[in-house]
Design an enzyme around this catalytic site. Structure first.
Site, PDB file in Angstrom:
ATOM      1  N   SER A  59       0.817  -1.213   0.000  1.00 39.92           N
ATOM      2  CA  SER A  59       0.000   0.000   0.000  1.00 39.92           C
ATOM      3  C   SER A  59       0.850   1.261   0.000  1.00 39.92           C
ATOM      4  CB  SER A  59      -0.931   0.022   1.211  1.00 39.92           C
ATOM      5  OG  SER A  59      -1.823  -1.060   1.202  1.00 39.92           O
ATOM      6  N   CYS A 266      -9.497  -1.728   3.637  1.00 40.70           N
ATOM      7  CA  CYS A 266      -8.696  -0.602   3.166  1.00 40.70           C
ATOM      8  C   CYS A 266      -9.098  -0.199   1.739  1.00 40.70           C
ATOM      9  CB  CYS A 266      -7.212  -0.923   3.298  1.00 40.70           C
ATOM     10  SG  CYS A 266      -6.169   0.538   3.453  1.00 40.70           S
ATOM     11  N   GLY A 310      -4.917   7.089   2.264  1.00 43.94           N
ATOM     12  CA  GLY A 310      -4.944   8.507   1.960  1.00 43.94           C
ATOM     13  C   GLY A 310      -6.235   8.931   1.298  1.00 43.94           C
ATOM     14  N   HIS A 360      -6.795  -2.165   8.902  1.00 44.20           N
ATOM     15  CA  HIS A 360      -6.141  -3.464   8.700  1.00 44.20           C
ATOM     16  C   HIS A 360      -6.389  -4.379   9.899  1.00 44.20           C
ATOM     17  CE1 HIS A 360      -3.424  -2.404   5.198  1.00 44.20           C
ATOM     18  NE2 HIS A 360      -3.891  -1.224   5.575  1.00 44.20           N
ATOM     19  N   GLU A 362      -5.814  -7.458  10.190  1.00 50.47           N
ATOM     20  CA  GLU A 362      -4.743  -8.436  10.413  1.00 50.47           C
ATOM     21  C   GLU A 362      -3.644  -7.843  11.287  1.00 50.47           C
ATOM     22  OE1 GLU A 362      -2.821  -5.789   7.862  1.00 50.47           O
ATOM     23  OE2 GLU A 362      -4.830  -6.620   7.668  1.00 50.47           O
TER      24      GLU A 362
END
Length: 389
Positions: A59, A266, A310, A360, A362
């Site tokens: 990312s 995300c 972002g 996230h 995870e």
């Protein structure tokens, strides 16, 4: 700061380096990692630890990461904690690099990896001042220049020539080229097709731990290639770039129309938003780090979460609304919200089996408050697939 920089010099003479923002602001420092020049979008990460996972998160492709934690590299790096096969950041900015790693799991220094992979960085920079500047002015293009041949000329002009993050389609640049399978741990219960838009290694691992066989597919996969896996569910991963440019939105609409259970994180959350007909927009400086407070509105609990985004979804915070893309998608609600700035952090579809979060779960690296979301995905799969496995 100066004492640390001087001690570092005693170990090895460093080249002079300069960081230049597109608005003309300059920060002097010393080369850290590879020597040369690099460009990207300047962003800051507030994580106190987990720099190896940050660096290897796809990312961060095309971004120059500024670490707000003053000391970086203390625990070295190892072969186990990377989230992908390489470092993805375009550049790296730290204040005080560690003189030497001190951790029983360390196999080499952070700077060794940066050098070996050609990642240009800068140290000895007042990262507090740089972070405050980015908070006030917003994320912007930046260049890092080191070595006698790279710090000459009109550096601001070189930075201004670089492409903007807005409008950039980057997921296809970081995705796997070939499909691969992460087998279920223990008895296989479900099959999930995971579209790799910049996936982190820990994500399919978390699903595998719950009895899911994960087929990781390239970002360019069609609905036909997804269906070929005969999935009980579809997952869209995190990833870089502007969601407004992502061709995967149309593929996702086909998934939703087919009634296949969907979970996105995300970038996947942003694509679900766009598939449902909501807009997306660029945040001033984004959310990056492992300490972001988010409320799960279903339970009222506040989670400390790991972020790297972002862009955000533009959806109404209050009440259930009809999906702007059409009645076929039914009602939608904002399921999670950031307590710092009320940014949408999750979507839940009420009439079709789909949900997503902007962060996230995870948590590699980071807190584990949001691991329950993988269990929520399993519950959705049990409902839609009828527990056929």
């Amino acid at each position: 700061m100066n004492s640390v920089v001087n001690q570092t010099r005693s170990l090895e003479e460093r080249e002079r380096a300069v960081l230049v923002l597109e608005d003309g602001t300059r920060f002097e420092g010393e080369a850290y990692g590879a020597v040369g020049s690099t460009f990207g979008e300047a962003v800051f990460s507030t994580g106190m630890t987990g720099y190896q996972e940050t660096l290897t998160d796809p990312s961060y492709h095309k971004q120059v990461v500024v670490m707000t934690a003053p000391h970086v590299g203390n625990t070295g790096v190892n072969d186990d904690d990377a989230e992908s096969k390489r470092i993805w950041v375009s550049g790296y900015v730290v204040r005080d690099p560690a003189l030497r790693p001190s951790n029983w799991r360390s196999q080499r220094t952070l700077e060794d990896d940066l050098r070996e992979q050609g990642v240009v960085g800068i140290c000895g920079v007042d990262t507090r001042a740089l972070t405050r500047h980015l908070r006030e002015r917003g994320a912007m293009r930046v260049g890092i220049f080191s070595g006698p041949d790279d710090i000459e000329g009109d550096l601001v002009e070189k930075v201004a020539e670089q492409p903007l993050m807005a409008g950039a389609e980057l997921a296809s640049e970081v995705s796997t080229e070939r499909a691969y399978v992460v087998p279920a741990v223990g008895d296989k219960r479900f099959t999930v097709a995971a579209l790799d838009l910049g996936i982190k290694a820990m994500t399919p691992q978390r699903m595998a731990e719950r009895g899911i066989e994960v087929h990781v597919l390239p970002a360019t996969s069609t609905i036909g290639e997804i269906r070929a896996v005969n999935p009980d569910g579809v997952f869209f991963s995190n990833g870089p770039g502007d969601p407004a440019t992502a061709p995967q939105v149309e593929v996702l609409r086909e998934v939703l129309r087919a009634g296949i259970a969907f979970f996105g994180i995300c970038f996947g959350n942003q694509l679900l938003g766009r598939a449902l007909g909501f807009g997306t927009y660029k945040l001033k400086y984004g959310h990056r780090g492992i300490n972001q407070p988010v409320m799960d509105r279903r339970t009222g609990k506040v989670e400390i979460t790991a972020h790297n985004h972002g862009f955000a979804v533009d959806a109404p915070l209050d009440g259930d609304v009809e999906a702007p893309a059409g009645a076929e998608f039914g009602r939608v609600r904002v399921s999670h919200v950031c307590l710092n700035d009320d940014v949408v952090e999750g979507l839940e579809c009420l009439d079709i089996p789909a949900f997503s979060v902007q962060y996230h779960p995870e948590a590699a690296a980071g807190p584990h408050d949001a691991a329950y979301l993988f269990d929520r995905f399993v519950e959705l799969l049990e409902t839609t697939a009828g527990g056929k496995h």
